[in-house]
Design an enzyme around this catalytic site. Sequence first.
Site, PDB file in Angstrom:
ATOM      1  N   ARG A 172     131.417  41.366 -35.857  1.00  0.00           N
ATOM      2  CA  ARG A 172     130.841  42.387 -37.034  1.00  0.00           C
ATOM      3  C   ARG A 172     129.235  42.373 -36.901  1.00  0.00           C
ATOM      4  NH1 ARG A 172     129.635  40.820 -42.892  1.00  0.00           N
ATOM      5  NH2 ARG A 172     128.669  42.856 -43.484  1.00  0.00           N
ATOM      6  N   HIS A 195     122.768  46.396 -43.479  1.00  0.00           N
ATOM      7  CA  HIS A 195     122.622  44.913 -43.907  1.00  0.00           C
ATOM      8  C   HIS A 195     121.048  44.896 -43.993  1.00  0.00           C
ATOM      9  CE1 HIS A 195     124.869  41.040 -43.477  1.00  0.00           C
ATOM     10  NE2 HIS A 195     123.657  40.773 -44.058  1.00  0.00           N
ATOM     11  N   GLU A 226     127.154  44.008 -49.061  1.00  0.00           N
ATOM     12  CA  GLU A 226     126.703  43.454 -50.394  1.00  0.00           C
ATOM     13  C   GLU A 226     125.585  44.137 -51.313  1.00  0.00           C
ATOM     14  OE1 GLU A 226     124.979  39.491 -49.283  1.00  0.00           O
ATOM     15  OE2 GLU A 226     127.238  38.919 -48.610  1.00  0.00           O
ATOM     16  N   ASN A 250     133.028  39.309 -48.904  1.00  0.00           N
ATOM     17  CA  ASN A 250     132.209  38.185 -48.462  1.00  0.00           C
ATOM     18  C   ASN A 250     132.377  36.983 -49.513  1.00  0.00           C
ATOM     19  OD1 ASN A 250     131.277  39.572 -46.415  1.00  0.00           O
ATOM     20  ND2 ASN A 250     129.064  39.747 -47.052  1.00  0.00           N
ATOM     21  N   TYR A 273     131.636  32.784 -50.456  1.00  0.00           N
ATOM     22  CA  TYR A 273     131.003  31.582 -50.183  1.00  0.00           C
ATOM     23  C   TYR A 273     131.380  30.622 -51.098  1.00  0.00           C
ATOM     24  CZ  TYR A 273     128.208  33.954 -46.576  1.00  0.00           C
ATOM     25  OH  TYR A 273     128.182  34.670 -45.473  1.00  0.00           O
ATOM     26  N   GLU A 277     132.667  38.011 -44.444  1.00  0.00           N
ATOM     27  CA  GLU A 277     131.866  36.803 -44.541  1.00  0.00           C
ATOM     28  C   GLU A 277     132.392  35.697 -45.017  1.00  0.00           C
ATOM     29  OE1 GLU A 277     127.625  37.105 -45.494  1.00  0.00           O
ATOM     30  OE2 GLU A 277     127.469  39.152 -44.446  1.00  0.00           O
TER      31      GLU A 277
HETATM   32  O1  IFM Z   1     123.286  35.481 -44.624  1.00  0.00           O
HETATM   33  C1  IFM Z   1     123.570  35.807 -45.527  1.00  0.00           C
HETATM   34  C2  IFM Z   1     124.068  37.216 -45.129  1.00  0.00           C
HETATM   35  O2  IFM Z   1     123.105  38.026 -44.493  1.00  0.00           O
HETATM   36  C3  IFM Z   1     124.732  38.179 -46.357  1.00  0.00           C
HETATM   37  N1  IFM Z   1     125.591  37.330 -46.882  1.00  0.00           N
HETATM   38  C4  IFM Z   1     125.222  35.790 -47.508  1.00  0.00           C
HETATM   39  C5  IFM Z   1     124.914  35.124 -46.090  1.00  0.00           C
HETATM   40  C6  IFM Z   1     124.446  33.855 -46.297  1.00  0.00           C
HETATM   41  O3  IFM Z   1     123.487  33.565 -47.467  1.00  0.00           O
END
Ligand code: IFM
Length: 461
Positions: A76, A120, A165, A293, A295, A367
């Site tokens: 990606r 992006h 995002e 995405n 985290y 992500e």
């Molecule tokens: O590096 C970023 C990415 O560009 C967008 N999502 C979160 C990642 C980590 O912060």
Amino acid sequence: MPVKFPDDFIWGAAASSYQIEGAFDVDGRGTSIWDTFSKTAGKVKNGDTGDVACDHYNRYPEDIALMKSMGIKAYRFSIAWPRLFPQGDTVREERGFDFYNRLINALIAAGIEPMVTLYHWDLPQTLEDEGGWSNRKTVDAFAHYAQACAEAFGDRVNSWITLNEPWCVTWLGYSIGVHAPGKKDYSMAVASAHHTALAHAAAQRAIKSVRPGAEVGLTVNMTNYVNENPEDASVVDAANLLDENLNRWWIDAFSTGKYPSKLIAAYGKLATDVILPGDDALLKCEPDFLGVNYYSDSFIASAREEDKPFSEGAYLPLPNRANTSIPERFKGGLTDIGWPVTPDGLRVLLERIHRDWPTIKAIYITENGCAINDGPDSTGVVNDSRRVSYLRDHLTAVGQAVAAGVPVKGYFGWSIMDNFEWAEGYEQRFGMVYVDFNTQERTIKASGHEFSKIIANGAVS
Ligand code: IFM
């Protein structure tokens, strides 16, 4: 027990143009908002910029060979809009198209499927000069750019992500101001929240108009707002409002043509000024997949008068307040950027998406990853054992969601390699491949080897 994945599960890695390409002034590329922002004193740690980054613009053959050696099946990446349309208008720069043609062809030759993100975060500066995402005209410019990409690359690229995002684009870019273009203007942010949602739908229609068989989706950053004090009704309210702001705004928009009602009430005139009659129909579209995405989870302990107002963080209107600090129980194991590690939250989130938006037929984790800043030891080995655990635990959570019937079709680790981490510059390393930014030497980390093993086995064992 090993967690097994379906045979057709897509194993990928991700990166984005400004974070890795470098070559900022090569082959007619125009200036983006991140060029401007990173060169503005005090905006990025250590004054870092993406001018060189990982020099992927020149080193992409080596990077593709590395991915192939790791067994990665899909990549990606994002297209830098100002490489194709340097002024953000309709005047093409063919050398930019040539670069992405070379990249796509090399990926296909290596047996790696390209998945393209159109936005992006590198908006042409000329568009920002006219208000950027707060100006509705950017929606039309984006749809034109999306269609040009589909025409040029759609014979070889089947999977398209419109925006990455949009919450970060909107709130970090136009309200909190820690990302480009660095604005701190609440009304611009509300306008951007609407225009990015319109842009997704417009770009999807533009791509499908020339490539009806293409698979198109939106990538959103999501979290679970965990209520640390469920008996307190004000915490429940705060959690709901935050959930509407981050998790629901864009998904509700394309699913129903409407935004969450409490938030619309809270934004008031700022929203009703930019949402025009007939926009419901423009917002609504049926994406082929949702990109997620993830985290970490987020936590709300209280929502009291003495807590910080959200508007200091500037993404919800006064008088909403909340204490969103990280609970003690996670503080021992934060990643190097300070985010808690909450792998089961990914399973919870995926099950929630499936429950709340049943029309979403496919989900890709576009992500997932962590900032762990381990470097090579004296023998050159990068033993990032905390990332190995993070990867295994999050993939276990994904596998459990799949087993529970959630249609997760693929996983893209963030990131294939260490890169320019926006306002953090090069200090935070998210890669499965270590990059020495002085020599541009690449070294596969222990986590990269672990990922290869998982891909080869189709399982976390
Ligand atoms: O590096 C970023 C990415 O560009 C967008 N999502 C979160 C990642 C980590 O912060």
